[in-house]
Design a protein around this motif. Sequence first.
Motif, mmCIF file in Angstrom:
data_model
loop_
_atom_site.group_PDB
_atom_site.id
_atom_site.type_symbol
_atom_site.label_atom_id
_atom_site.label_comp_id
_atom_site.label_asym_id
_atom_site.label_seq_id
_atom_site.Cartn_x
_atom_site.Cartn_y
_atom_site.Cartn_z
ATOM 1 N N SER A 127 0.860 -1.186 0.000
ATOM 2 C CA SER A 127 0.000 0.000 0.000
ATOM 3 C C SER A 127 0.889 1.227 0.000
ATOM 4 O O SER A 127 1.839 1.309 0.782
ATOM 5 N N TYR A 128 0.578 2.154 -0.889
ATOM 6 C CA TYR A 128 1.343 3.399 -0.957
ATOM 7 C C TYR A 128 0.399 4.569 -0.748
ATOM 8 O O TYR A 128 -0.678 4.630 -1.340
ATOM 9 N N LYS A 129 0.816 5.505 0.100
ATOM 10 C CA LYS A 129 0.060 6.733 0.327
ATOM 11 C C LYS A 129 0.986 7.902 0.051
ATOM 12 O O LYS A 129 2.079 7.977 0.616
ATOM 13 N N GLY A 130 0.557 8.801 -0.841
ATOM 14 C CA GLY A 130 1.350 9.977 -1.164
ATOM 15 C C GLY A 130 1.290 10.294 -2.642
ATOM 16 O O GLY A 130 0.527 9.698 -3.393
ATOM 17 N N THR A 131 2.144 11.230 -3.051
ATOM 18 C CA THR A 131 2.172 11.649 -4.443
ATOM 19 C C THR A 131 3.192 10.827 -5.218
ATOM 20 O O THR A 131 4.092 10.216 -4.638
ATOM 21 N N ALA A 132 3.080 10.854 -6.534
ATOM 22 C CA ALA A 132 4.046 10.154 -7.391
ATOM 23 C C ALA A 132 5.440 10.748 -7.214
ATOM 24 O O ALA A 132 6.437 10.024 -7.263
ATOM 25 N N GLN A 133 5.516 12.044 -6.959
ATOM 26 C CA GLN A 133 6.805 12.702 -6.787
ATOM 27 C C GLN A 133 7.555 12.185 -5.557
ATOM 28 O O GLN A 133 8.776 12.254 -5.500
ATOM 29 N N ASN A 134 6.832 11.674 -4.574
ATOM 30 C CA ASN A 134 7.453 11.188 -3.335
ATOM 31 C C ASN A 134 7.638 9.675 -3.306
ATOM 32 O O ASN A 134 8.015 9.121 -2.278
ATOM 33 N N ALA A 135 7.390 9.003 -4.414
ATOM 34 C CA ALA A 135 7.404 7.538 -4.441
ATOM 35 C C ALA A 135 8.794 6.928 -4.583
ATOM 36 O O ALA A 135 8.968 5.733 -4.360
ATOM 37 N N ASN A 162 -1.841 13.442 -7.609
ATOM 38 C CA ASN A 162 -1.035 14.530 -7.036
ATOM 39 C C ASN A 162 -1.539 15.040 -5.682
ATOM 40 O O ASN A 162 -1.358 16.208 -5.359
ATOM 41 N N ASP A 163 -2.139 14.169 -4.895
ATOM 42 C CA ASP A 163 -2.625 14.542 -3.565
ATOM 43 C C ASP A 163 -1.843 13.743 -2.524
ATOM 44 O O ASP A 163 -1.707 12.525 -2.660
ATOM 45 N N PRO A 164 -1.303 14.367 -1.481
ATOM 46 C CA PRO A 164 -0.540 13.629 -0.475
ATOM 47 C C PRO A 164 -1.369 12.577 0.275
ATOM 48 O O PRO A 164 -0.807 11.668 0.875
ATOM 49 N N ASP A 165 -2.690 12.680 0.217
ATOM 50 C CA ASP A 165 -3.558 11.681 0.861
ATOM 51 C C ASP A 165 -3.978 10.570 -0.093
ATOM 52 O O ASP A 165 -4.771 9.699 0.271
#
Length: 159
Positions: free
Chosen positions: A101-109, A144-147
Amino acid sequence: MEARIVNSKERKLIGLSQEMSLVDNRTFELWKNFRAHSKKVLNRSSNDFISLQEYPIDYFQVFSPAKKFVKWACVEVVNFDSVPEEMNRLVLEAGLYAVFSYKGTAQNAQAFFQYIYGEWIPKSKYNLDDRPHFEVLGAKYKNNDPDSEEEVWIPIKAK
């Protein structure tokens, strides 16, 4: 970070694909094009969207962000009875996956994927398998949403 080990069934997918690299990332363009036509896809098996990557067999052995791979923007369908003219079909073979499970934006992945490929897989009882990798973008996915939340499916096989 825990992974669920899932023996996935075969999946029938309809969508658009494009060759790209991390350096020449065309994900936005691919998804924009697919979303404009996605309502034409009939017989969907869920409301989820699937982002899928087909990597060359040596992609992870000598990693380079300039290496090309094929990315798909697609949905799962019950059958291929009605495929829109501008789209393609893909059969995703059944097989074993580590699901994260990943939570966050693509930029932070980036750190998330570095952990999976650099730590989790080497320390696990599995190796990467040569099958597509994919993400399930369900009801909790918000671009693009951190949630934003999504499931990351990594193909594996026993060591």
